[in-house]
Design a protein around this motif. Structure first.
Motif, short mmCIF file in Angstrom:
data_model
loop_
_atom_site.label_atom_id
_atom_site.label_comp_id
_atom_site.label_asym_id
_atom_site.label_seq_id
_atom_site.Cartn_x
_atom_site.Cartn_y
_atom_site.Cartn_z
N GLY A 148 37.78 28.39 32.44
CA GLY A 148 38.80 29.26 31.85
C GLY A 148 39.60 30.02 32.89
N GLY A 149 40.66 30.69 32.43
CA GLY A 149 41.50 31.45 33.34
C GLY A 149 42.22 30.57 34.34
N ALA A 150 42.44 29.31 33.97
CA ALA A 150 43.07 28.29 34.83
C ALA A 150 42.17 27.90 36.00
N ARG A 151 40.88 28.30 35.98
CA ARG A 151 39.96 27.91 37.05
C ARG A 151 39.71 26.40 37.03
N ASP A 183 40.18 37.24 46.48
CA ASP A 183 39.07 36.41 45.97
C ASP A 183 38.45 37.02 44.73
N VAL A 184 38.48 38.34 44.63
CA VAL A 184 38.00 39.01 43.42
C VAL A 184 38.92 38.69 42.25
N LEU A 185 40.21 38.82 42.49
CA LEU A 185 41.20 38.62 41.42
C LEU A 185 41.17 37.20 40.87
N TRP A 186 41.06 36.22 41.76
CA TRP A 186 41.18 34.84 41.32
C TRP A 186 39.85 34.20 40.93
N SER A 187 38.74 34.96 41.06
CA SER A 187 37.44 34.42 40.64
C SER A 187 37.23 34.50 39.13
N CYS A 188 38.05 35.28 38.45
CA CYS A 188 37.85 35.52 37.01
C CYS A 188 38.17 34.28 36.18
N THR A 189 37.26 33.95 35.27
CA THR A 189 37.48 32.83 34.35
C THR A 189 38.04 33.31 33.00
N THR A 190 38.29 34.59 32.87
CA THR A 190 38.75 35.23 31.62
C THR A 190 37.83 34.91 30.45
#
Length: 718
Positions: free
Chosen positions: A648-651, A386-393
């Motif tokens: 961003g970041g594919a979010r 969940d930490v890794l995929w929360s990033c919007t870059t």
């Protein structure tokens, strides 16, 4: 030499010897750990630019001073630490003799004046920093602190040591004044003379105070040497190389814009020849980061600037860029004894060390080596998924970091392994990736509908190949071609270019997705497939033109960033501008003239990939300023510190299930300005902020619209 001086000299020598020995051992350990990382030869280019940048950021504090009070206080503390180290050296002469001092410069009045001033300002600076740390302590009532998760005792310890050393410097000078051994007049050292007026005439006082100063300094060195992960102290040494080796030293916003290419053994990965059993696909183990990545982790000051700006952290997500870096740092150093003994797994997962090599490795290091880099609590993973995929870059962390840590590159490197090797990623993103592979766009829309946005225009939109010449290739993008709100922006831009007499052409069905969402989610394979196809198409469209005349205008900042900053990695060199830049130029040169001010007030939301990543801040505001014929109302968080929309970041294609929705947080901020129009320069931002406005039930009070549409309305009031 009296008996007091004999004792002080022996004690000073002993504690210094221990401290130096421990420090040398610590430096060797840190160097060995950093060297475990993978090669990164690109860090050694253009040493002159790197040196200039490093000096500007350290001596000039150019990044620290973005937070003016903290930056100014820190500058005085930093300069005081460097210059007043001479006073620590001088203390070694003073433990031997009360009249001792530095050779050559010790009696120089200028030296006395400078050190006196820096000592006073250093004390003021450290007191300010202590006050700020106390005011922002994690357990204070109300609100999240940027120091949440930082090792607070280390911060307090370092600040107390600095304060103690500075105070003892004035005590030493005070005893010299009291015993009539001081070299400098009152005007050059007023505080020292004032302190001397309060102290007794005790000859041995100089040597005793000097010993205390040395003891404080060496105690600090001993403590940090026994704690090699104490970034709040070690950063004062590591910041210099970390800044020197930053990714793009000559570019504002280094570490932003283009992502670092996917590499194996220091070389860009060629998917046509790559072998998962021989080549590294992303990062699966901490030692698979580059040596610069390990240096990044070691350098973190735990200041929490990145955390304070992160949209995920500010909306209750588990991601904190600071805590992610600290977790990787602690894991790297805990695992280091195992790695330095020869341990480690090859790309197939087999242990490389022999039993004999690992026989004497600490059990804790062996246990640390068993932890997966990415994994939940039940797996004892270092970084939770969940930490890794929360990033919007969004890059707010990179923008704010005073020591140039490249958080986004490290996050995407870990995503790459999870995506390409483990096939472990949020399930809802799978549809988007399949659409990219099969349809060439994230929505899965038919390719033959890419030009539908042109229907109903009162002029013909030329296609590449149908016209002999054009100045700009208009890159429409997937959102601009298929998403209803974005199509309005596309039509507005085309209309404005037509009215300004700008010759342009589109690729139409020859265009496909730029690949941005695939690359930022970690699917480098799909990105390169799409990018290579587009580079080939664009090179053919611009056949015979020199790079400076290969002009592209894009409405999507993600396409703008990818085409302009990343296609060069694949042989595509183009001059790419955002539509707001071109429109600002056309307005400034009188080719477009607004005639009717927009009522109700306008605020502007900076898209992350236009503003922070590519430093385009002024042009959209210039366009809006002419359209409203006045000032644009700014949100509290704007420009470099703008808050992400959450896409961003594919979010954009992943459900936001944890905490408050990022777009809602941003919409609330926009609505607080009282502006009736929220202007954007990105189709992703338009979608997210529109959804946020509708979610707040404010669709009739607030409208989200692109800068181009605002300008067109001002030119065509009807």
């Amino acid at each position: 030499m009296g008996s007091v001086q004999i004792v002080t000299t022996i004690v000073a020598a002993a504690i210094t010897a221990v401290a130096v020995w421990l420090a040398v051992r610590a430096v060797m350990t840190m160097t060995a750990v950093i060297r475990l990382g993978q090669p990164d030869p690109a860090r050694f280019t253009d040493k002159a630019a790197r040196t200039r940048t490093m000096l500007a950021e350290t001596a000039g504090h150019t990044r620290m001073l973005r937070w003016s009070v903290v930056g100014a206080a820190h500058w005085f503390v930093m300069v005081g630490f460097i210059v007043l180290s001479l006073l620590v050296l001088e203390a070694y002469f003073e433990v031997v003799s009360p009249t001792g001092g530095l050779p050559l410069i010790g009696n120089w009045v200028v030296y006395g004046l400078v050190t006196e001033g820096l000592g006073i300002l250093g004390i003021a600076g450290i007191l300010v920093l202590i006050a700020i740390r106390l005011r922002n302590r994690p357990n204070r009532p109300g609100g999240k602190s940027r120091f949440t998760g930082s090792t607070m005792w280390q911060g307090y310890f370092v600040e107390a040591v600095i304060l103690g050393v500075l105070i003892m410097g004035f005590v030493i000078r005070g005893f010299k004044v009291a015993t009539d051994h001081f070299e400098y007049p009152v005007w050059a050292a007023p505080l020292s003379h004032a302190v001397g007026g309060l102290l007794p005439s005790w000859e041995a006082g100089v040597s005793v105070a000097a010993l205390i100063k040395i003891a404080i300094s060496m105690a600090w060195l001993i403590v940090i040497s026994l704690n090699v992960t104490m970034g709040v102290a070690w950063h004062r040494f590591l910041a210099f190389p970390n800044i020197f080796f930053k990714r793009n030293p000559g570019r504002p916003g280094s570490g932003l814009g283009a992502l670092r290419p996917m590499t194996s053994n220091g070389e860009p990965l060629d998917f046509e020849e790559a072998d998962p059993e021989k080549d590294q696909f992303g990062v699966a183990q901490v030692e698979q980061f580059t040596w610069k990545g390990l240096l990044d982790f070691s350098t973190c000051t735990e200041c929490g600037r990145c955390q304070s700006q992160c949209p995920a952290w500010n909306t209750g997500k588990p991601l904190s860029p600071k805590l992610l870096v600290l977790s990787l740092r602690d894991h790297a150093y805990a695992k280091a004894p195992y790695l330095l003994a020869g341990g480690g797994r090859d790309l197939a997962g087999a242990e490389q060390a022999t039993a004999a090599q690992l026989a004497h490795v600490d059990a804790l290091a062996l246990a640390e080596a068993e932890k997966p880099l990415i994994g939940g609590a039940e797996e004892s993973g270092v970084i939770d998924p969940d930490v890794l995929w929360s990033c919007t870059t969004c890059g707010a962390c990179v923008e704010q970091c005073p020591v140039d840590i490249e958080h986004v590159d490290h996050i995407v490197d870990m995503r790459r392994y999870q995506m390409l090797i483990e096939s472990s990623f949020p399930s809802e993103a799978g549809v988007m990736l399949r659409n990219l592979e099969n349809k060439g766009n994230p929505w899965g829309a038919p390719q033959n509908t890419r030009e539908d946005w042109t229907k109903g225009l009162d002029f013909e939109v030329p296609r590449v190949g149908e016209v002999e010449d054009f100045e700009y290739l208009f890159w429409v993008g997937c959102a601009g071609a298929f998403e209803d709100r974005a199509k309005k922006t596309t039509r507005a831009v085309a209309t404005l270019l037509h009215e300004a007499g700008v010759s342009f052409a589109i690729l139409g069905e020859g265009e496909t997705c730029s690949g941005d969402p695939a690359r930022r989610i970690g699917n480098e394979f799909v990105f390169q497939m799409l990018a290579q196809q587009n580079v080939e198409t664009l090179n053919e469209a611009f056949d015979g033109r020199e790079p400076s005349k290969r002009k592209i205008v894009a409405t999507c900042p993600h396409c703008f960033n990818t085409l302009g900053n990343e296609y060069g990695q694949l042989g595509g060199e183009f001059e790419v501008v955002h539509h707001t830049q071109l429109l600002a130029h056309l307005v400034a040169t009188g080719k477009l003239t607004p005639v009717q001010p927009i009522d109700g007030g306008v605020t502007y939301h900076d898209p992350c990939y236009l503003g922070r990543h590519n430093r385009v801040f002024a042009p959209p505001r210039e366009v809006l300023g002419t359209a409203v014929q006045g000032e644009v109302t700014e949100m509290p968080r704007n420009s470099e510190r703008s808050f992400c929309c959450g896409a961003g970041g594919a979010r954009m294609w992943m459900e936001e299930k944890i905490g408050k929705r990022i777009n809602v947080d941003r919409v609330e901020e926009a609505m607080s300005t009282g502006a009736a129009t929220v202007a954007v320069g990105c189709p992703f931002c338009s979608t997210m902020l529109n959804d946020g406005v509708n979610g707040k039930g404010a669709g009739e009070q607030v409208e989200v619209v692109d800068v181009a549409s605002v300008l067109l309305r001002s030119m065509r009031p009807e």
